[in-house]
Structure formats: structure tokens, C-alpha cells
Design a protein around this motif. Structure first.
Motif, PDB file in Angstrom:
ATOM      1  N   VAL A  19     -10.734   4.428  -5.859  1.00  0.00           N
ATOM      2  CA  VAL A  19      -9.190   3.961  -5.840  1.00  0.00           C
ATOM      3  C   VAL A  19      -8.156   4.880  -5.521  1.00  0.00           C
ATOM      4  O   VAL A  19      -8.352   6.024  -6.412  1.00  0.00           O
ATOM      5  CB  VAL A  19      -8.730   3.004  -6.690  1.00  0.00           C
ATOM      6  N   VAL A  20      -7.581   4.830  -4.409  1.00  0.00           N
ATOM      7  CA  VAL A  20      -6.325   5.849  -4.219  1.00  0.00           C
ATOM      8  C   VAL A  20      -5.188   5.094  -4.068  1.00  0.00           C
ATOM      9  O   VAL A  20      -4.867   4.310  -3.079  1.00  0.00           O
ATOM     10  CB  VAL A  20      -6.735   6.732  -2.850  1.00  0.00           C
ATOM     11  N   PRO A  21      -4.552   4.985  -5.169  1.00  0.00           N
ATOM     12  CA  PRO A  21      -3.152   4.053  -5.236  1.00  0.00           C
ATOM     13  C   PRO A  21      -2.101   4.734  -4.114  1.00  0.00           C
ATOM     14  O   PRO A  21      -1.950   5.973  -3.804  1.00  0.00           O
ATOM     15  CB  PRO A  21      -2.656   4.316  -6.585  1.00  0.00           C
ATOM     16  N   LYS A  22      -1.485   3.675  -3.772  1.00  0.00           N
ATOM     17  CA  LYS A  22      -0.104   3.989  -2.789  1.00  0.00           C
ATOM     18  C   LYS A  22       0.768   4.327  -3.563  1.00  0.00           C
ATOM     19  O   LYS A  22       1.705   5.231  -3.168  1.00  0.00           O
ATOM     20  CB  LYS A  22       0.162   2.762  -1.851  1.00  0.00           C
ATOM     21  N   LEU A  23       1.072   3.564  -4.708  1.00  0.00           N
ATOM     22  CA  LEU A  23       2.051   3.772  -5.647  1.00  0.00           C
ATOM     23  C   LEU A  23       1.563   3.779  -7.118  1.00  0.00           C
ATOM     24  O   LEU A  23       0.739   3.025  -7.470  1.00  0.00           O
ATOM     25  CB  LEU A  23       3.251   2.876  -5.494  1.00  0.00           C
ATOM     26  N   THR A  24       2.076   4.638  -7.990  1.00  0.00           N
ATOM     27  CA  THR A  24       1.837   4.513  -9.430  1.00  0.00           C
ATOM     28  C   THR A  24       3.061   4.564  -9.950  1.00  0.00           C
ATOM     29  O   THR A  24       3.754   5.747 -10.086  1.00  0.00           O
ATOM     30  CB  THR A  24       1.121   5.763  -9.925  1.00  0.00           C
ATOM     31  N   PHE A  25       3.474   3.422 -10.747  1.00  0.00           N
ATOM     32  CA  PHE A  25       4.631   3.255 -11.409  1.00  0.00           C
ATOM     33  C   PHE A  25       4.608   3.642 -12.819  1.00  0.00           C
ATOM     34  O   PHE A  25       3.919   3.373 -13.638  1.00  0.00           O
ATOM     35  CB  PHE A  25       5.184   1.806 -11.436  1.00  0.00           C
ATOM     36  N   ILE A  26       5.664   4.716 -13.095  1.00  0.00           N
ATOM     37  CA  ILE A  26       5.451   5.250 -14.610  1.00  0.00           C
ATOM     38  C   ILE A  26       6.820   5.042 -15.217  1.00  0.00           C
ATOM     39  O   ILE A  26       7.968   4.883 -14.675  1.00  0.00           O
ATOM     40  CB  ILE A  26       5.629   6.910 -14.326  1.00  0.00           C
ATOM     41  N   ASP A  27       6.871   4.489 -16.569  1.00  0.00           N
ATOM     42  CA  ASP A  27       8.070   4.323 -17.200  1.00  0.00           C
ATOM     43  C   ASP A  27       9.244   5.670 -17.188  1.00  0.00           C
ATOM     44  O   ASP A  27       8.566   6.629 -17.602  1.00  0.00           O
ATOM     45  CB  ASP A  27       7.751   3.932 -18.658  1.00  0.00           C
ATOM     46  N   PRO A  28      10.196   5.318 -17.093  1.00  0.00           N
ATOM     47  CA  PRO A  28      11.213   6.336 -16.793  1.00  0.00           C
ATOM     48  C   PRO A  28      11.310   7.254 -18.072  1.00  0.00           C
ATOM     49  O   PRO A  28      11.593   8.488 -18.061  1.00  0.00           O
ATOM     50  CB  PRO A  28      12.514   5.790 -16.486  1.00  0.00           C
TER      51      PRO A  28
END
Length: 50
Positions: A19-28
């Protein structure tokens, strides 16, 4: 686990899943981890909107 170790573990897991993610959301609040992901050229790092 350090940020660098966690970043490598995430990358290894994604590679295993092919898997190559388009977005990876990280907690600020995880600023050092998001910086590590940027340093490791992880694709699509974005801060989540809590």
C-alpha cells in the motif's frame, strides 16, 4: 518506541500490505512524529483536524 522506529515500522507494514497511501493523517499533538515522517519522505503526511 522512538519516532524513527515507529516510522520504520509503519513503512514496513505498508510495504508488506503493498500500500502507498495518498494521505496519512497525523494528530497535530504528535509534532515530532510528523516531522520524522517528513524526514523519512513518507507520502502524503497531513495534520488531522481534531
Amino acid at each position: 518506541m522512538t519516532d524513527a522506529q515507529y516510522s520504520r515500522a509503519v513503512r514496513a507494514w505498508l510495504d508488506e500490505q503493498q500500500v502507498v497511501p495518498k494521505l496519512t493523517f497525523i494528530d497535530p499533538s504528535a509534532a515530532s512524529f510528523s516531522t520524522q515522517l517528513w524526514t523519512d519522505r513518507h507520502p502524503g503526511v497531513a495534520l488531522a483536524n481534531n
